[in-house]
Motif scaffolding. Sequence first.
Motif, short mmCIF file in Angstrom:
data_model
loop_
_atom_site.label_atom_id
_atom_site.label_comp_id
_atom_site.label_asym_id
_atom_site.label_seq_id
_atom_site.Cartn_x
_atom_site.Cartn_y
_atom_site.Cartn_z
N TYR A 71 0.81 -1.22 0.00
CA TYR A 71 0.00 0.00 0.00
C TYR A 71 0.84 1.27 0.00
O TYR A 71 0.35 2.35 0.31
N HIS A 72 2.12 1.14 -0.37
CA HIS A 72 2.90 2.32 -0.74
C HIS A 72 2.14 3.08 -1.83
O HIS A 72 1.62 2.47 -2.77
N LEU A 73 2.08 4.39 -1.73
CA LEU A 73 1.60 5.18 -2.86
C LEU A 73 2.61 5.09 -4.00
O LEU A 73 3.82 5.00 -3.77
N SER A 74 2.12 5.11 -5.22
CA SER A 74 3.01 5.07 -6.38
C SER A 74 3.87 6.33 -6.45
O SER A 74 3.53 7.38 -5.87
N GLN A 77 1.89 9.28 -7.65
CA GLN A 77 1.08 9.96 -6.64
C GLN A 77 1.94 10.75 -5.67
O GLN A 77 1.60 11.87 -5.28
N LEU A 78 3.08 10.19 -5.28
CA LEU A 78 3.97 10.92 -4.38
C LEU A 78 4.47 12.21 -5.01
O LEU A 78 4.61 13.24 -4.34
N ARG A 84 8.10 12.24 -2.76
CA ARG A 84 8.92 11.09 -3.11
C ARG A 84 10.24 11.10 -2.33
O ARG A 84 10.80 10.05 -2.04
N LYS A 87 9.76 9.02 0.84
CA LYS A 87 8.98 7.80 0.63
C LYS A 87 9.24 6.81 1.75
O LYS A 87 10.39 6.54 2.12
N THR A 92 2.87 8.38 3.34
CA THR A 92 3.12 8.02 1.94
C THR A 92 2.54 6.64 1.61
O THR A 92 2.94 6.02 0.63
N ASP A 94 -1.27 4.30 1.39
CA ASP A 94 -2.73 4.30 1.30
C ASP A 94 -3.27 3.54 2.51
O ASP A 94 -3.65 2.38 2.40
N GLU A 124 8.09 0.39 -6.78
CA GLU A 124 6.66 0.63 -6.98
C GLU A 124 5.87 -0.55 -6.39
O GLU A 124 6.35 -1.69 -6.36
#
Length: 221
Positions: A71-74, A77-78, A84, A87, A92, A94, A124
């Motif tokens: 569930y890291h944001l891409s 999105q960062l 980023r 990160k 950072t 979801d 990712e």
Amino acid sequence: MGGEENVREAPLRTLVDELVTHVLVGLPGDRRTVVGLCGPPGAGKSRAGAMLVYALRRAGVETGQVPMDGYHLSNRQLDTFGARSRKGAPDTFDVAGFRAMLERVRTCRDETIYAPDFSRDLDEPIAAVHTVPPGAKVVVTEGNYLLFETGGWERIRPLLDLVIYLDVPRRTLARRLVRRHRHHGRDDDRAREWVRTVDLPNVEAVVHTRGRADLVWRPVP
């Protein structure tokens, strides 16, 4: 919870085998058990999670995985809010998506559930890497922020039946993290700078949640 009486120091394989033997084999028949492995970056949560899943399956317990890192944001999105460069910080991820997945895992027993994971090579998240089969008796999740009490993370802990904190010395964490970043493409200077400015502040934040765990593991070589 989290007192010294709940601290166990032993090789990781021993800790995993003890957990399977004494805690998880006698599972309740009417519901799933969700186990969380928590700890700072570099503590070995992914390795411990993989070992636990393997040991459970060897013991005949059908098991699924739902890692928090899926569930890291891409990066896309960062980049939209300039995050980023940090990160891995709590905001950072979801967290709402992760919570919804855990809720689904707890309530949905009639279909296969697919869960994402994070690729360090691609940097990712990747969809549908893991499965939770309908017959899964145990679901294992692991991540840094399972015991956080702010930013929406406070809604995660009530969804976990058992949380184990991996307690690893900071010096060991720093060494592992530098090695990890170098392995995935950063030169030595950039790896050390990332650990100093991003990873170690996250380590300090996670360390403060240790007392909320049910068990504390101190893996030794």
